[in-house]
Design a protein around this motif. Structure first.
Motif, PDB file in Angstrom:
ATOM      1  N   MET A   1       1.063  -1.320  -0.167  1.00  0.00           N
ATOM      2  CA  MET A   1      -0.150  -0.156   0.080  1.00  0.00           C
ATOM      3  C   MET A   1       0.730   1.387  -0.022  1.00  0.00           C
ATOM      4  O   MET A   1       0.374   2.285  -0.707  1.00  0.00           O
ATOM      5  CB  MET A   1      -0.806  -0.178   1.233  1.00  0.00           C
ATOM      6  CG  MET A   1      -1.258   1.005   2.070  1.00  0.00           C
ATOM      7  SD  MET A   1      -2.201   0.735   3.344  1.00  0.00           S
ATOM      8  CE  MET A   1      -1.242   0.918   4.662  1.00  0.00           C
ATOM      9  N   ALA A   2       1.988   1.289   0.821  1.00  0.00           N
ATOM     10  CA  ALA A   2       3.017   2.557   0.728  1.00  0.00           C
ATOM     11  C   ALA A   2       3.513   2.722  -0.363  1.00  0.00           C
ATOM     12  O   ALA A   2       3.642   3.710  -0.956  1.00  0.00           O
ATOM     13  CB  ALA A   2       3.802   2.504   1.896  1.00  0.00           C
ATOM     14  N   LEU A   3       4.024   1.686  -1.159  1.00  0.00           N
ATOM     15  CA  LEU A   3       4.765   1.647  -2.367  1.00  0.00           C
ATOM     16  C   LEU A   3       3.796   2.179  -3.599  1.00  0.00           C
ATOM     17  O   LEU A   3       4.148   3.064  -4.338  1.00  0.00           O
ATOM     18  CB  LEU A   3       5.575   0.341  -2.526  1.00  0.00           C
ATOM     19  CG  LEU A   3       6.200   0.221  -3.857  1.00  0.00           C
ATOM     20  CD1 LEU A   3       7.482   1.307  -3.916  1.00  0.00           C
ATOM     21  CD2 LEU A   3       6.970  -0.930  -4.029  1.00  0.00           C
ATOM     22  N   ARG A   4       2.708   1.579  -3.506  1.00  0.00           N
ATOM     23  CA  ARG A   4       1.636   2.027  -4.596  1.00  0.00           C
ATOM     24  C   ARG A   4       1.150   3.710  -4.338  1.00  0.00           C
ATOM     25  O   ARG A   4       1.179   4.312  -5.330  1.00  0.00           O
ATOM     26  CB  ARG A   4       0.500   1.204  -4.345  1.00  0.00           C
ATOM     27  CG  ARG A   4       0.551  -0.380  -5.042  1.00  0.00           C
ATOM     28  CD  ARG A   4      -0.835  -0.880  -4.904  1.00  0.00           C
ATOM     29  NE  ARG A   4      -0.622  -2.515  -5.024  1.00  0.00           N
ATOM     30  CZ  ARG A   4      -0.335  -2.879  -6.077  1.00  0.00           C
ATOM     31  NH1 ARG A   4      -0.131  -2.224  -7.323  1.00  0.00           N
ATOM     32  NH2 ARG A   4      -0.221  -4.233  -6.466  1.00  0.00           N
ATOM     33  N   TYR A   5       1.202   3.862  -3.132  1.00  0.00           N
ATOM     34  CA  TYR A   5       0.808   5.435  -2.768  1.00  0.00           C
ATOM     35  C   TYR A   5       1.871   6.347  -3.301  1.00  0.00           C
ATOM     36  O   TYR A   5       1.933   7.295  -3.948  1.00  0.00           O
ATOM     37  CB  TYR A   5       0.767   5.616  -1.316  1.00  0.00           C
ATOM     38  CG  TYR A   5       0.272   7.039  -0.980  1.00  0.00           C
ATOM     39  CD1 TYR A   5      -0.947   7.375  -1.117  1.00  0.00           C
ATOM     40  CD2 TYR A   5       1.262   7.969  -0.332  1.00  0.00           C
ATOM     41  CE1 TYR A   5      -1.364   8.665  -0.926  1.00  0.00           C
ATOM     42  CE2 TYR A   5       0.877   9.080  -0.236  1.00  0.00           C
ATOM     43  CZ  TYR A   5      -0.425   9.688  -0.321  1.00  0.00           C
ATOM     44  OH  TYR A   5      -0.848  10.807  -0.004  1.00  0.00           O
ATOM     45  N   ALA A   6       3.311   5.802  -2.970  1.00  0.00           N
ATOM     46  CA  ALA A   6       4.418   6.755  -3.381  1.00  0.00           C
ATOM     47  C   ALA A   6       4.470   6.953  -4.840  1.00  0.00           C
ATOM     48  O   ALA A   6       4.803   7.673  -5.511  1.00  0.00           O
ATOM     49  CB  ALA A   6       5.875   6.114  -2.668  1.00  0.00           C
ATOM     50  N   VAL A   7       4.465   5.562  -5.624  1.00  0.00           N
ATOM     51  CA  VAL A   7       4.539   5.737  -7.097  1.00  0.00           C
ATOM     52  C   VAL A   7       3.341   6.122  -7.855  1.00  0.00           C
ATOM     53  O   VAL A   7       3.502   7.085  -8.712  1.00  0.00           O
ATOM     54  CB  VAL A   7       4.779   4.376  -7.617  1.00  0.00           C
ATOM     55  CG1 VAL A   7       4.766   4.075  -9.158  1.00  0.00           C
ATOM     56  CG2 VAL A   7       6.042   3.594  -7.013  1.00  0.00           C
ATOM     57  N   ASP A   8       2.060   5.886  -7.398  1.00  0.00           N
ATOM     58  CA  ASP A   8       0.807   5.881  -7.959  1.00  0.00           C
ATOM     59  C   ASP A   8       0.212   7.616  -7.668  1.00  0.00           C
ATOM     60  O   ASP A   8       0.082   8.503  -8.686  1.00  0.00           O
ATOM     61  CB  ASP A   8      -0.105   5.063  -7.960  1.00  0.00           C
ATOM     62  CG  ASP A   8       0.199   3.810  -8.550  1.00  0.00           C
ATOM     63  OD1 ASP A   8       1.000   3.766  -9.687  1.00  0.00           O
ATOM     64  OD2 ASP A   8      -0.530   2.809  -8.172  1.00  0.00           O
ATOM     65  N   THR A   9       0.079   7.555  -6.426  1.00  0.00           N
ATOM     66  CA  THR A   9      -0.527   8.991  -5.711  1.00  0.00           C
ATOM     67  C   THR A   9       0.522  10.060  -5.834  1.00  0.00           C
ATOM     68  O   THR A   9       0.174  11.236  -6.124  1.00  0.00           O
ATOM     69  CB  THR A   9      -1.211   8.609  -4.529  1.00  0.00           C
ATOM     70  OG1 THR A   9      -2.196   7.374  -4.576  1.00  0.00           O
ATOM     71  CG2 THR A   9      -1.922   9.904  -3.976  1.00  0.00           C
ATOM     72  N   MET A  10       1.666   9.696  -5.149  1.00  0.00           N
ATOM     73  CA  MET A  10       2.634  10.832  -5.045  1.00  0.00           C
ATOM     74  C   MET A  10       3.496  10.917  -6.288  1.00  0.00           C
ATOM     75  O   MET A  10       4.376  12.035  -6.383  1.00  0.00           O
ATOM     76  CB  MET A  10       3.688  10.721  -3.569  1.00  0.00           C
ATOM     77  CG  MET A  10       2.661  10.618  -2.515  1.00  0.00           C
ATOM     78  SD  MET A  10       1.855  12.094  -2.175  1.00  0.00           S
ATOM     79  CE  MET A  10       3.032  13.450  -2.094  1.00  0.00           C
ATOM     80  N   GLN A  11       3.321  10.187  -7.154  1.00  0.00           N
ATOM     81  CA  GLN A  11       3.967  10.295  -8.506  1.00  0.00           C
ATOM     82  C   GLN A  11       5.559  10.411  -8.268  1.00  0.00           C
ATOM     83  O   GLN A  11       6.133  11.308  -8.896  1.00  0.00           O
ATOM     84  CB  GLN A  11       3.369  11.305  -9.183  1.00  0.00           C
ATOM     85  CG  GLN A  11       2.057  11.064  -9.766  1.00  0.00           C
ATOM     86  CD  GLN A  11       1.404  12.185 -10.751  1.00  0.00           C
ATOM     87  OE1 GLN A  11       1.835  13.178 -10.865  1.00  0.00           O
ATOM     88  NE2 GLN A  11       0.516  11.528 -11.172  1.00  0.00           N
ATOM     89  N   ALA A  12       6.078   9.356  -7.413  1.00  0.00           N
ATOM     90  CA  ALA A  12       7.770   9.492  -7.269  1.00  0.00           C
ATOM     91  C   ALA A  12       8.261   9.424  -8.707  1.00  0.00           C
ATOM     92  O   ALA A  12       7.722   8.835  -9.625  1.00  0.00           O
ATOM     93  CB  ALA A  12       8.069   8.217  -6.528  1.00  0.00           C
ATOM     94  N   ARG A  13       9.340  10.172  -8.917  1.00  0.00           N
ATOM     95  CA  ARG A  13       9.978  10.369 -10.347  1.00  0.00           C
ATOM     96  C   ARG A  13      10.648   8.843 -10.673  1.00  0.00           C
ATOM     97  O   ARG A  13      10.927   8.853 -11.645  1.00  0.00           O
ATOM     98  CB  ARG A  13      10.733  11.452 -10.372  1.00  0.00           C
ATOM     99  CG  ARG A  13       9.938  12.804 -10.298  1.00  0.00           C
ATOM    100  CD  ARG A  13      10.758  13.956 -10.264  1.00  0.00           C
ATOM    101  NE  ARG A  13      11.329  13.730  -8.921  1.00  0.00           N
ATOM    102  CZ  ARG A  13      11.950  14.812  -8.221  1.00  0.00           C
ATOM    103  NH1 ARG A  13      12.040  15.923  -8.400  1.00  0.00           N
ATOM    104  NH2 ARG A  13      12.567  14.734  -7.128  1.00  0.00           N
ATOM    105  N   ASP A  14      11.624   8.532  -9.706  1.00  0.00           N
ATOM    106  CA  ASP A  14      12.207   7.525 -10.196  1.00  0.00           C
ATOM    107  C   ASP A  14      12.778   6.615  -9.027  1.00  0.00           C
ATOM    108  O   ASP A  14      12.239   6.826  -7.865  1.00  0.00           O
ATOM    109  CB  ASP A  14      13.839   7.951 -10.718  1.00  0.00           C
ATOM    110  CG  ASP A  14      14.394   8.995  -9.578  1.00  0.00           C
ATOM    111  OD1 ASP A  14      14.285   8.920  -8.495  1.00  0.00           O
ATOM    112  OD2 ASP A  14      15.260   9.888 -10.305  1.00  0.00           O
ATOM    113  N   ALA A  15      13.330   5.455  -9.112  1.00  0.00           N
ATOM    114  CA  ALA A  15      13.942   4.449  -7.993  1.00  0.00           C
ATOM    115  C   ALA A  15      14.734   5.050  -7.106  1.00  0.00           C
ATOM    116  O   ALA A  15      14.301   4.862  -5.642  1.00  0.00           O
ATOM    117  CB  ALA A  15      14.388   3.361  -8.650  1.00  0.00           C
TER     118      ALA A  15
END
Length: 174
Positions: free
Chosen positions: A119-133
Motif C-alpha cells: 500500500m505504501a509503495l503504490r501510494y508513493a508511485v501512483d498517488t505521490m508520483q515519485a519520479r524514479d527508483a
C-alpha cells in the motif's frame, strides 16, 4: 509468506515510512543487540525458550542494517530455525544472496515486503508520483535495487515525465 508479512505489518506497523523495523522487533519480543566487531552482518539465535535474539554488526550502513534486521526477522517469522539453533547472516555490500537456498529467497521476499509495504509503495508511485527508483529508495531507506524488484513484482511503473514543450496548459479567464 506474503500474508505473514502483511499480518505482521497489520499488527505492528505504525503506517509511517521508512518502516520502523526496530519497533516491530520490540513489539514481537525479538531482542536486538548491536556489536562492534562482527565478522558477518548478523547472528540470529533462537534460545531454548523460543526467544529470538539478533546480534547486528554496528559497522554496517543504516540501509544495510535495516535490511539485515528485516531479513533476520523473516527467518524468525517463517520458523526457519528451531529452539537452540542459530544462523550467521552475511549479506554482501551489493545485497547479493544465494537464491539457490529456498529459505534465503523466502527471507528476502519477506524482508522486502516488510520494508516496502504494498500500500505504501503504490501510494508513493501512483498517488505521490515519485519520479524514479532513487527517490523511492530514499523515502523507504532501502537500496534502489529493492525498489526495482518490488515494483516489478507489483507491476508498478513510474509515470513518464512529459517534456516541458509538450505540456499543454489552460488559462482560466473567469
Amino acid at each position: 509468506m506474503a500474508l505473514l508479512a502483511e499480518g505482521i505489518l497489520k499488527l505492528h506497523w505504525d503506517q509511517t515510512v521508512p518502516v520502523n523495523v526496530a519497533h516491530i522487533l520490540k513489539q514481537m519480543g525479538v531482542r536486538l543487540q548491536l556489536h562492534n566487531n562482527l565478522a558477518y552482518s548478523a547472528l540470529l539465535s533462537i534460545c531454548s525458550d523460543n526467544q529470538a535474539h539478533i546480534v547486528l554488526s554496528q559497522q554496517l550502513p543504516t540501509v544495510h542494517q535495516r535490511y539485515v534486521v528485516a531479513h533476520a526477522l523473516a527467518h524468525v517469522a517463517l520458523h526457519h530455525l528451531r529452539p537452540g539453533m542459530s544462523q550467521v547472516i552475511h549479506i554482501s555490500e551489493d545485497f547479493r544472496l544465494d537464491f539457490n537456498q529456498r529459505h534465503m529467497q523466502e527471507a528476502n521476499d519477506f524482508a522486502l515486503r516488510l520494508l516496502m509495504p504494498d500500500m505504501a509503495l503504490r501510494y508513493a508511485v501512483d498517488t505521490m508520483q515519485a519520479r524514479d527508483a532513487q527517490e523511492v529508495a530514499h523515502v523507504f531507506s532501502v537500496p534502489e535495487l529493492f525498489v526495482k524488484q518490488r515494483m516489478a513484482e507489483l507491476g508498478l511503473a513510474f509515470a513518464r515525465a512529459v517534456p516541458r514543450h509538450q505540456r499543454g496548459f489552460t488559462i482560466d479567464v473567469d
